[in-house]
Scaffold this motif. Structure first.
Motif, PDB file in Angstrom:
ATOM      1  N   PHE B  28       0.840  -1.196   0.000  1.00  0.00           N
ATOM      2  CA  PHE B  28       0.000   0.000   0.000  1.00  0.00           C
ATOM      3  C   PHE B  28       0.873   1.244   0.000  1.00  0.00           C
ATOM      4  N   LYS B  32       0.912   2.275  -3.750  1.00  0.00           N
ATOM      5  CA  LYS B  32      -0.424   2.871  -3.612  1.00  0.00           C
ATOM      6  C   LYS B  32      -1.488   1.900  -4.121  1.00  0.00           C
ATOM      7  N   LEU B  33      -1.241   0.608  -3.860  1.00  0.00           N
ATOM      8  CA  LEU B  33      -2.156  -0.427  -4.359  1.00  0.00           C
ATOM      9  C   LEU B  33      -2.848  -1.099  -3.182  1.00  0.00           C
ATOM     10  N   THR B  34      -4.176  -1.146  -3.214  1.00  0.00           N
ATOM     11  CA  THR B  34      -4.907  -1.935  -2.228  1.00  0.00           C
ATOM     12  C   THR B  34      -5.017  -3.341  -2.780  1.00  0.00           C
ATOM     13  N   MET B 234      -0.179   4.540   6.703  1.00  0.00           N
ATOM     14  CA  MET B 234       0.637   3.811   5.739  1.00  0.00           C
ATOM     15  C   MET B 234       2.123   3.997   5.978  1.00  0.00           C
TER      16      MET B 234
END
Lengths: 321, 289
Positions: B28, B32-34, B234
């Protein structure tokens, strides 16, 4: 007058209307000339079409990628069960109450859930659905994990359910079609292209998104009631299961996200694969998962979107003339 | 004194949740990836661990090492051939690709192993390290916590002090500049996924030793992981541990006050409340993206 009738746009419009009437009359007379099995398959196709349209309205046009639409299917199904089993009231009331409860619940959760953006919204909706699944499993009023046998549904024939499903499926298409041509539709497109520019020009982002979310909740709730009319047994884990949303996602992605025709085609495709592999439920999910991944990689606009791009046609244009 | 016991167990359970979330936090924070397949990947690791444990007659250390190799391969292939291709195509495609991976993985598990509940047999579950009249500490819970702290510190060291860690952080900060400096960012993403898979394999082993699991358990752990990442903020490893502890305490307090049926519900509600009030995380000062 003759010249007007022969002019090109009028001709195309005429052909479109004739074809549309032909297709609708085929579906309306289907129970007269086909088997019980075919009818029950078409019940599923029309109901899933409605689910797909609503998910497409959210994800494809409004940018609200929700993985919690099963909330409203569960609420619709449970409203039907509670009204018909616990209170012995008519089925129609149960289905309408399902829609109303869905809209109320959507209104309540919209307060916290709309504060989340993007991926947070996606997972937030999923957490709400999981909450409901857990809560309904321990709530004694709805008999916890035991669930209900929806006895009232046994009195209906497949044909009755079929006509309700047709109304739901075609109604949802008409709803999305006309909604997108109103002021809301224009606002949605402006938001999709550039959110801050749209806001500067006076589009109320929050209100527009909320309206769409509520409409989708209402229709999904009604469809949930009808789905449980044909399933006739409801239980919390299955009714609030992510599987419902998986189906919506696949229907929209494979058919073509952001098009009205996409979910129609996607629903046919999905139900046919599902029925064909009925005896191998695991394999059908694996195939659908793989097909969806490949679609996003190879043709991200889905079947309809890719065809439109290549041949430049639109059956249900939402453009203003 | 039941409440002290619950509180203590909640804190120690937080270690397990931190482990579950750490891989997701890494992915994440950097891409920036869920990753919606994260929970299912953990459960895949648990199943591989189970099979390997049987192969090596119960040697869990050997089993987890082999699992790590397998999972690194799976993670590398998924990242290189699927996720990397859609990462720069807007927010929805990556989300939906990982969703597709999640559904496919859990159904492959269902096909291969069936729907029965499984469990990795171990003796730690029944041993109590500390036993007083007020409370006891189970060996497995203590193991969760210690492993979490060791892994978090190791990760912190790698990120701060190695070239690999620096290039990962550079990519996370500014993709274009990192590329100009000669960092192959797509390759870095693949390596990051491998690193996340190493952590997830260990998390998978712990999950299997603590609880029974099914092919569909991945969803549950995805939600825990997401919740912990949100609470902790994060790219903040200490925040992840705190997030895990908050979730653990919330669950066990829910169970203590309202009964075990409400354990999961209490955890989810605390997540939703925190998500609403502070979407950027408790410790994080950065603005929401």
């Amino acid at each position: 007058m003759i010249q007007l009738l022969a002019s090109k746009p009028f001709k195309i419009l005429n052909i479109k209307i004739i074809v549309l009437i032909l297709i609708i009359s085929i579906f309306l007379t289907l129970p007269l000339w086909s088997s019980e099995y075919i009818i029950s398959v078409f019940v599923l196709i029309f109901l899933y079409m409605s689910l797909g349209q609503m998910w497409n309205l959210l994800a494809g046009y409004t940018g609200l990628v929700s993985l919690g639409q099963q909330i409203f299917i569960g609420l619709g199904g449970y409203s039907l069960a509670v009204i018909t089993v616990l209170y012995q009231l008519p089925i129609a009331l149960g289905i309408i109450v399902g829609g109303v409860i869905s809209i109320l619940f959507a209104l309540i959760i919209s307060q916290p859930i709309f504060k989340m953006r993007g991926d947070y919204f996606t997972i937030g909706t999923w957490i709400v659905a999981e909450c409901l699944a857990v809560f309904f499993s321990v709530w004694t009023y709805v008999r916890g994990g035991l669930g209900f046998n929806i006895i009232a549904a046994y009195k209906l024939s497949t044909t009755d359910i079929y006509y309700m499903a047709v109304a739901m499926g075609l109604g949802s298409i008409a709803l999305v079609y006309f909604l997108l041509r109103t002021k809301i539709g224009l606002a949605l497109m402006a938001m999709r292209d550039n959110e801050s520019a749209a806001e500067t020009l006076g589009v109320e982002l929050y209100k527009t998104k909320l309206k769409v979310f509520l409409i989708a909740a209402f229709v999904t709730g009604l469809t949930g009631g009808l789905l449980y009319l044909s399933i006739a047994y409801i239980q919390p884990r299955a009714s609030f299961s992510i599987t419902w949303t998986v189906a919506m996602v696949f229907i929209v992605i494979i058919g073509g996200i952001g098009t009205i025709e996409g979910p129609i085609l996607g629903a046919f495709f999905f139900i046919l694969i599902k029925q064909y592999l009925y005896n191998y439920p695991g394999i059908s999910m694996i195939i659908l998962g793989t097909v969806a991944i490949l679609t996003i990689l190879i043709a991200p606009k889905g079947i309809v979107g890719t065809l439109q791009e290549r041949y430049g046609f639109e059956i249900l244009s939402i453009r203003r003339r | 004194m039941q409440i002290i016991q619950s509180l203590l167990n909640g804190i120690l359970l937080g270690g397990l949740y931190a482990m579950v979330a750490l891989g997701m936090s890494l992915v994440f924070g950097i891409m920036k990836l869920t990753n919606i397949a994260h929970g299912d990947l953990i459960i895949v690791a648990t199943y591989i661990c189970m099979v390997m444990a049987v192969q090596f007659s119960g040697n869990l250390l050997l089993a987890v090492l082999i699992t790590i190799c397998f999972m690194m391969l799976i993670g590398f292939l998924l990242q290189t051939f699927l996720i990397n291709k859609v990462l720069d195509k807007g927010p929805e495609p990556p989300l939906l690709v990982t969703f597709g991976i999640s559904i496919t993985l859990s159904n492959i598990l269902l096909l291969v192993f069936g729907a029965d509940a499984r469990y990795i047999p171990n003796t730690l579950k029944t041993i109590n390290i500390v036993n007083t009249e007020h409370f006891s500490i189970s060996a497995i819970y203590l193991l969760n916590f210690i492993v979490a702290i060791v892994v978090i510190c190791t990760l912190h060291y790698i990120m701060k002090n190695t070239f690999f860690g620096r290039s990962i952080r550079a990519t996370a900060d500014d993709v274009t500049t990192a590329e100009l400096m000669g960092v192959n960012t797509k390759r870095i993403y693949s390596y990051t996924m491998c690193l996340a898979m190493v952590i997830s394999s260990i998390a998978g082993l712990l999950v299997g030793m603590n609880y029974t699991y099914y092919p569909s358990t991945g969803t549950e752990y995805l939600i825990y992981a997401f919740g912990v990442v949100v609470i902790g903020g994060m790219g903040n490893q200490m925040g992840i541990l705190l997030g895990g502890i908050i979730l653990g305490i919330a669950q066990l307090m829910g169970a203590y006050f309202f009964g075990t049926g409400y354990q999961l519900l209490a955890g989810y509600l605390v997540l939703l409340i925190i998500l609403t009030i502070r979407p950027q995380g408790i410790l994080s000062k950065a603005t929401r993206r």
